[in-house]
Design a protein around this motif. Structure first.
Motif, short mmCIF file in Angstrom:
data_model
loop_
_atom_site.label_atom_id
_atom_site.label_comp_id
_atom_site.label_asym_id
_atom_site.label_seq_id
_atom_site.Cartn_x
_atom_site.Cartn_y
_atom_site.Cartn_z
N SER A 122 41.79 40.51 44.81
CA SER A 122 40.78 39.55 43.85
C SER A 122 41.50 39.52 42.33
O SER A 122 41.42 38.91 41.29
CB SER A 122 39.18 39.97 43.72
N ALA A 123 41.99 41.18 41.85
CA ALA A 123 42.76 40.95 41.03
C ALA A 123 43.96 40.23 40.85
O ALA A 123 44.20 39.26 39.86
CB ALA A 123 43.00 42.57 40.85
N THR A 124 44.69 40.19 42.06
CA THR A 124 46.09 38.57 42.06
C THR A 124 45.49 37.27 41.73
O THR A 124 45.47 37.06 41.19
CB THR A 124 46.62 39.26 43.47
N VAL A 125 44.51 37.31 42.24
CA VAL A 125 43.80 35.48 42.24
C VAL A 125 43.39 35.50 40.91
O VAL A 125 43.41 34.31 40.76
CB VAL A 125 42.82 34.80 43.56
N SER A 126 42.79 36.14 40.21
CA SER A 126 42.01 36.74 39.22
C SER A 126 43.00 35.78 38.09
O SER A 126 43.37 35.08 37.32
CB SER A 126 41.06 37.58 38.57
N GLY A 127 44.16 36.87 37.71
CA GLY A 127 45.10 37.22 36.84
C GLY A 127 45.83 36.14 37.75
O GLY A 127 46.27 35.29 36.13
N VAL A 128 46.52 35.46 38.54
CA VAL A 128 47.48 34.49 38.64
C VAL A 128 46.23 33.16 37.92
O VAL A 128 47.11 32.04 37.53
CB VAL A 128 47.42 34.60 40.29
N THR A 129 45.11 33.25 38.65
CA THR A 129 44.07 31.80 38.55
C THR A 129 44.45 31.37 36.93
O THR A 129 44.22 30.22 36.30
CB THR A 129 43.39 31.99 39.14
N THR A 130 43.43 32.49 36.14
CA THR A 130 43.57 32.70 33.94
C THR A 130 45.16 32.41 34.14
O THR A 130 45.18 31.66 33.42
CB THR A 130 43.25 34.18 34.09
N ALA A 131 46.60 33.23 34.58
CA ALA A 131 47.27 33.05 33.94
C ALA A 131 47.84 31.53 34.31
O ALA A 131 47.52 30.45 32.70
CB ALA A 131 48.56 33.39 33.98
N LEU A 132 48.02 30.61 35.14
CA LEU A 132 47.75 29.30 35.55
C LEU A 132 47.15 28.55 34.13
O LEU A 132 47.63 27.50 33.54
CB LEU A 132 47.57 28.79 36.94
N VAL A 133 45.28 28.53 34.35
CA VAL A 133 44.50 27.58 34.05
C VAL A 133 45.01 28.28 32.37
O VAL A 133 45.37 26.71 31.55
CB VAL A 133 43.36 28.42 33.83
N ARG A 134 45.06 28.86 31.79
CA ARG A 134 45.55 28.83 30.76
C ARG A 134 46.67 28.18 29.84
O ARG A 134 46.83 27.46 29.27
CB ARG A 134 45.79 30.53 30.02
N ARG A 135 47.60 28.56 31.04
CA ARG A 135 49.09 27.59 31.07
C ARG A 135 48.70 25.68 30.95
O ARG A 135 49.22 25.28 29.87
CB ARG A 135 50.14 28.03 32.08
N SER A 136 47.83 25.93 31.85
CA SER A 136 47.59 24.17 32.06
C SER A 136 47.22 23.71 30.43
O SER A 136 47.11 22.51 29.95
CB SER A 136 46.93 23.83 33.01
N ALA A 137 46.35 24.61 30.48
CA ALA A 137 45.30 23.94 28.43
C ALA A 137 46.32 23.84 27.66
O ALA A 137 46.25 23.37 26.96
CB ALA A 137 44.26 25.35 28.60
N GLN A 138 47.80 24.74 27.32
CA GLN A 138 48.43 24.94 26.32
C GLN A 138 49.24 23.51 26.18
O GLN A 138 50.21 22.98 25.46
CB GLN A 138 49.06 25.91 26.26
#
Length: 141
Positions: A122-138
């Motif tokens: 869950s930590a891995t999925v949450s961290g990777v997802t958050t990082a990718l979603v933040r990157r795509s928003a930028q």
């Protein structure tokens, strides 16, 4: 569609893929023998796909709602990882500790391993997802 809805859908799509890849590697390669040895005759053969799909869908929805979206809003991958680990620990404990209390012969040795896996996954999925979603928003569209 609102910005929040787009972010939620994007987060869900990313999290489903990351979760499936990471958990399937764990279940089919890393820990396959562990679960076979520990759960033996309790394992369904073949695996029942409908409950598995329901679990993955609901679990990822919970991660996105309770962990990823608040972390994206706060712009914090660290928060996603820490909250994801806690979410995974609590949710996996629901299964493991309930099973330990009501299933005769449920292997106690599996519980700490599974709890740790729930937290790591869950930590891995949450961290990777958050990082990718933040990157795509930028990224400009």
């Amino acid at each position: 569609m609102s910005s929040l809805a787009r972010t939620a859908l994007r987060s869900y799509a990313v999290a489903v893929v990351v979760f499936l890849v990471v958990d399937l590697v764990w279940l089919t390669v890393v820990a396959k023998d562990l679960y076979d040895d520990q759960l033996g005759p309790l394992l369904a053969d073949p695996v029942r796909p409908v409950p598995a799909v329901l679990f993955y869908g609901l679990f990822v929805a919970g991660l996105v709602h309770f962990v990823v979206l608040p972390a994206v809003e706060r712009d914090s991958v660290r928060r996603a990882i820490l909250s994801g680990a806690f979410f995974g620990l609590v949710t996996y404990a629901t299964w493991d500790l309930t099973s330990l209390s009501v299933i005769d012969g449920f292997p106690a040795a599996l519980v700490p391993i599974d709890l740790a896996w729930g937290a790591v996954l869950s930590a891995t999925v949450s961290g990777v997802t958050t990082a990718l979603v933040r990157r795509s928003a930028q990224t400009p569209t």
